[in-house]
Design an enzyme around this catalytic site. Structure first.
Site, PDB file in Angstrom:
ATOM      1  N   THR A  39       0.876  -1.171   0.000  1.00  0.00           N
ATOM      2  CA  THR A  39       0.000   0.000   0.000  1.00  0.00           C
ATOM      3  C   THR A  39       0.915   1.223   0.000  1.00  0.00           C
ATOM      4  OG1 THR A  39      -0.003   0.256   2.393  1.00  0.00           O
ATOM      5  CG2 THR A  39      -1.653  -1.266   1.459  1.00  0.00           C
ATOM      6  N   ALA A  85       1.079  -6.794   9.067  1.00  0.00           N
ATOM      7  CA  ALA A  85       0.368  -6.053   8.025  1.00  0.00           C
ATOM      8  C   ALA A  85      -0.894  -5.426   8.598  1.00  0.00           C
ATOM      9  CB  ALA A  85       0.011  -6.977   6.868  1.00  0.00           C
ATOM     10  N   GLU A  87      -3.460  -1.481   8.307  1.00  0.00           N
ATOM     11  CA  GLU A  87      -3.575  -0.034   8.149  1.00  0.00           C
ATOM     12  C   GLU A  87      -3.295   0.524   9.534  1.00  0.00           C
ATOM     13  OE1 GLU A  87      -4.085   1.932   5.553  1.00  0.00           O
ATOM     14  OE2 GLU A  87      -4.185   0.273   4.140  1.00  0.00           O
ATOM     15  N   THR A 137      -1.260  -3.074  19.231  1.00  0.00           N
ATOM     16  CA  THR A 137      -0.948  -1.742  19.770  1.00  0.00           C
ATOM     17  C   THR A 137      -1.532  -1.550  21.168  1.00  0.00           C
ATOM     18  OG1 THR A 137      -1.548   0.583  19.476  1.00  0.00           O
ATOM     19  CG2 THR A 137      -2.983  -0.993  18.452  1.00  0.00           C
ATOM     20  N   ASP A 138      -0.941  -0.627  21.922  1.00  0.00           N
ATOM     21  CA  ASP A 138      -1.499  -0.292  23.243  1.00  0.00           C
ATOM     22  C   ASP A 138      -2.795   0.512  23.115  1.00  0.00           C
ATOM     23  OD1 ASP A 138      -0.389   2.090  22.334  1.00  0.00           O
ATOM     24  OD2 ASP A 138       0.697   2.539  24.190  1.00  0.00           O
ATOM     25  N   GLU A 139      -3.079   1.002  21.888  1.00  0.00           N
ATOM     26  CA  GLU A 139      -4.270   1.844  21.728  1.00  0.00           C
ATOM     27  C   GLU A 139      -5.564   1.067  21.959  1.00  0.00           C
ATOM     28  OE1 GLU A 139      -4.161   4.682  18.537  1.00  0.00           O
ATOM     29  OE2 GLU A 139      -1.986   4.568  18.408  1.00  0.00           O
ATOM     30  N   TYR A 162      -9.195   2.924  14.039  1.00  0.00           N
ATOM     31  CA  TYR A 162      -7.949   2.139  13.999  1.00  0.00           C
ATOM     32  C   TYR A 162      -7.871   1.203  15.210  1.00  0.00           C
ATOM     33  CZ  TYR A 162      -3.028   1.061  14.917  1.00  0.00           C
ATOM     34  OH  TYR A 162      -1.860   0.404  15.220  1.00  0.00           O
ATOM     35  N   SER A 165     -10.350  -1.591  15.163  1.00  0.00           N
ATOM     36  CA  SER A 165     -10.035  -2.674  14.222  1.00  0.00           C
ATOM     37  C   SER A 165      -8.907  -3.544  14.758  1.00  0.00           C
ATOM     38  CB  SER A 165      -9.693  -2.109  12.837  1.00  0.00           C
ATOM     39  OG  SER A 165      -8.474  -1.401  12.870  1.00  0.00           O
ATOM     40  N   LYS A 166      -7.946  -2.932  15.435  1.00  0.00           N
ATOM     41  CA  LYS A 166      -6.856  -3.728  16.029  1.00  0.00           C
ATOM     42  C   LYS A 166      -7.395  -4.565  17.196  1.00  0.00           C
ATOM     43  CE  LYS A 166      -3.039  -3.847  15.131  1.00  0.00           C
ATOM     44  NZ  LYS A 166      -2.285  -4.652  14.130  1.00  0.00           N
ATOM     45  N   ASN A 191       3.806   3.547  21.134  1.00  0.00           N
ATOM     46  CA  ASN A 191       4.201   4.257  19.897  1.00  0.00           C
ATOM     47  C   ASN A 191       5.659   4.000  19.553  1.00  0.00           C
ATOM     48  OD1 ASN A 191       1.697   5.560  20.123  1.00  0.00           O
ATOM     49  ND2 ASN A 191       2.564   7.449  19.310  1.00  0.00           N
ATOM     50  N   ASP A 293      -7.645  20.160  17.742  1.00  0.00           N
ATOM     51  CA  ASP A 293      -7.425  18.763  18.148  1.00  0.00           C
ATOM     52  C   ASP A 293      -8.222  17.825  17.256  1.00  0.00           C
ATOM     53  OD1 ASP A 293      -6.299  16.765  19.594  1.00  0.00           O
ATOM     54  OD2 ASP A 293      -7.125  17.391  21.526  1.00  0.00           O
ATOM     55  N   HIS A 297      -9.359  12.157  20.281  1.00  0.00           N
ATOM     56  CA  HIS A 297      -7.919  12.043  20.558  1.00  0.00           C
ATOM     57  C   HIS A 297      -7.690  11.530  21.984  1.00  0.00           C
ATOM     58  CE1 HIS A 297      -3.814  14.173  19.715  1.00  0.00           C
ATOM     59  NE2 HIS A 297      -3.705  12.879  19.911  1.00  0.00           N
TER      60      HIS A 297
END
Ligand SMILES: NC(=O)c1ccc[n+]([C@@H]2O[C@H](COP(=O)([O-])OP(=O)(O)OC[C@H]3O[C@@H](n4cnc5c(N)ncnc54)[C@H](O)[C@@H]3O)[C@@H](O)[C@H]2O)c1
Length: 363
Positions: A39, A85, A87, A137-139, A162, A165-166, A191, A293, A297
């Site tokens: 991509t 892989a 996004e 991710t930690d998100e 995002y 989806s993770k 991050n 912002d 966020h």
């Protein structure tokens, strides 16, 4: 350390995936199969150091394409999968969430199904050695108040398309272990920053904008806190978890480097002032500007990396100061890489790879 003969790395042309491949080729004897759709975020020029290594292979395909993924498994017979892989950019997920669901959720589901069928048919020794390592991710844990850290048993609370989806993909991976016994590992990392990061994420955007004398846009007041990890430290941690982690477990990975966005930007400006003493743009911090912002966020992320340190003996080798300096120096010394990204000419390398593949098939 690795006893794996062949490792499939998905997303290997991306920022973290390319660091992982450089590490695996440099520090193990494994054959590495890079499965990547290329991509906008995939850049084969990030793999120039390993491209000619006889243990490196490249397969251009979409992880949502079941038949193509199955064919790659059948041909390369991997002992392990390191699945990166995805996004990965939150801002893009707000503007266009669909592809995030496709790649991160459906793509992970597709890989799991291919891996499950492949693993079930392996002979017992190969079957017990096989691993499916999902990189997350930690998100997924959501936003923290001023105190507290993300631990592995924290409930998921994703706030952006995002991270949702993770989170979904993490749940699928977990379920494929509990339901089918697939030998999985999950890591959730903070991050990342470092060389070869696509200039849409905070640190490379700030470095390149500052070099060009452009405004340095900071969301809100810049007081959002992120926990930063140097990408090569992440690559080492991923290899360690893949090799020695306990099947079915999650490991959080983080560098104990909490910084506000404003602190990060000011640090970059300070390093640039020092490394470019003759620049008319000094002090680079005068370029800082504040912008509205972004939606949803998250305020603060911070990882508790006790488990991976205690159980597997991992700790990061870079401090934020040393890693950030390496990063700024890398961008100063590797203009060709990022100028080709900014101009879009890096996409030509993807087309050349495709042409080369067609020719090879034609011979
Ligand atoms: N960057 C970070 O700070 C960070 C932190 C923690 C976890 N992660 C996770 O690590 C992984 C890698 O992140 P990154 O920053 O290197 O991402 P990236 O955006 O730089 O790279 C993603 C790669 O995946 C490839 N790709 C995208 N869709 C694909 C598809 N459908 N089929 C095949 N390949 C596809 C892209 O071509 C690209 O090479 C992601 O899963 C991300 O969620 C990233």
């Amino acid at each position: 350390m690795s006893s794996f003969g062949t490792i499939v790395v998905t997303g290997g042309a991306g920022f973290i995936g390319s660091a992982v491949i450089r590490h695996l080729i440099g520090s193990t004897m494994a054959t590495v199969v890079n499965v990547d759709k290329l991509t906008y975020a995939g850049n084969l020029e990030s793999l120039a150091d390993v491209a000619d290594n006889p243990r490196y292979r490249f397969e251009r395909l979409d992880i949502c394409d079941f038949d193509a993924v199955r064919e790659v498994f059948a041909r390369h017979r991997p002992d392990a999968v390191l699945h990166l892989a995805a996004e990965s950019h939150v801002d893009r997920s707000i503007d266009g969430p669909r592809v995030f669901v496709e790649t991160n959720v459906v793509g992970t589901y597709t890989l799991l199904e291919v891996a499950r069928a492949y693993w079930q048919d392996l002979e017992p020794t190969a079957k017990s050695r096989f691993r499916f390592h999902h990189v997350s991710t930690d998100e997924v844990y959501g936003s923290l108040p001023a105190e507290g850290l993300f631990t592995e048993d924290m409930p998921y609370h994703p706030n952006s398309p995002y991270s949702a989806s993770k989170a979904s993909s993490d749940h699928l991976v977990r379920a494929w272990h509990h339901t089918y016994g697939l030998p999985v590992l999950i890591t959730n990392c903070s991050n990342n920053y470092g060389p070869y990061q696509f200039p849409e994420k905070l640190i490379p955007v700030v470095i390149l904008s500052a070099l060009a004398g452009k405004q340095l846009p900071i969301y809100g007041t810049g007081d959002n806190v992120r926990d930063w990890l140097y990408v090569d430290d992440h690559a080492v941690a991923l290899h360690l978890v893949l090799s020695r982690g306990t099947i079915g477990e999650t490991y959080n990975i983080g560098g104990h480097n909490e910084r506000t966005n404003l602190e990060v930007v000011r640090s970059i400006c300070g390093i640039l002032d020092e490394l470019c003493p003759d620049s008319p743009l000094r002090p680079h911090a005068s370029l800082i500007s504040f912008v509205t912002d972004r939606l949803g966020h998250d305020k603060r992320y911070a990882i508790d990396a006790t488990k991976i340190g205690r159980d597997l003996g991992w700790k990061p080798s870079e401090t934020f100061e040393s890693g950030l300096r390496n990063t700024v120096e890398w961008y100063l010394n590797n203009r060709v890489w990022w100028e080709r990204v900014l101009s879009g000419s890096y996409r030509q390398t993807a087309n050349d790879a495709e042409i080369g593949k067609t020719r090879r098939h034609a011979v």
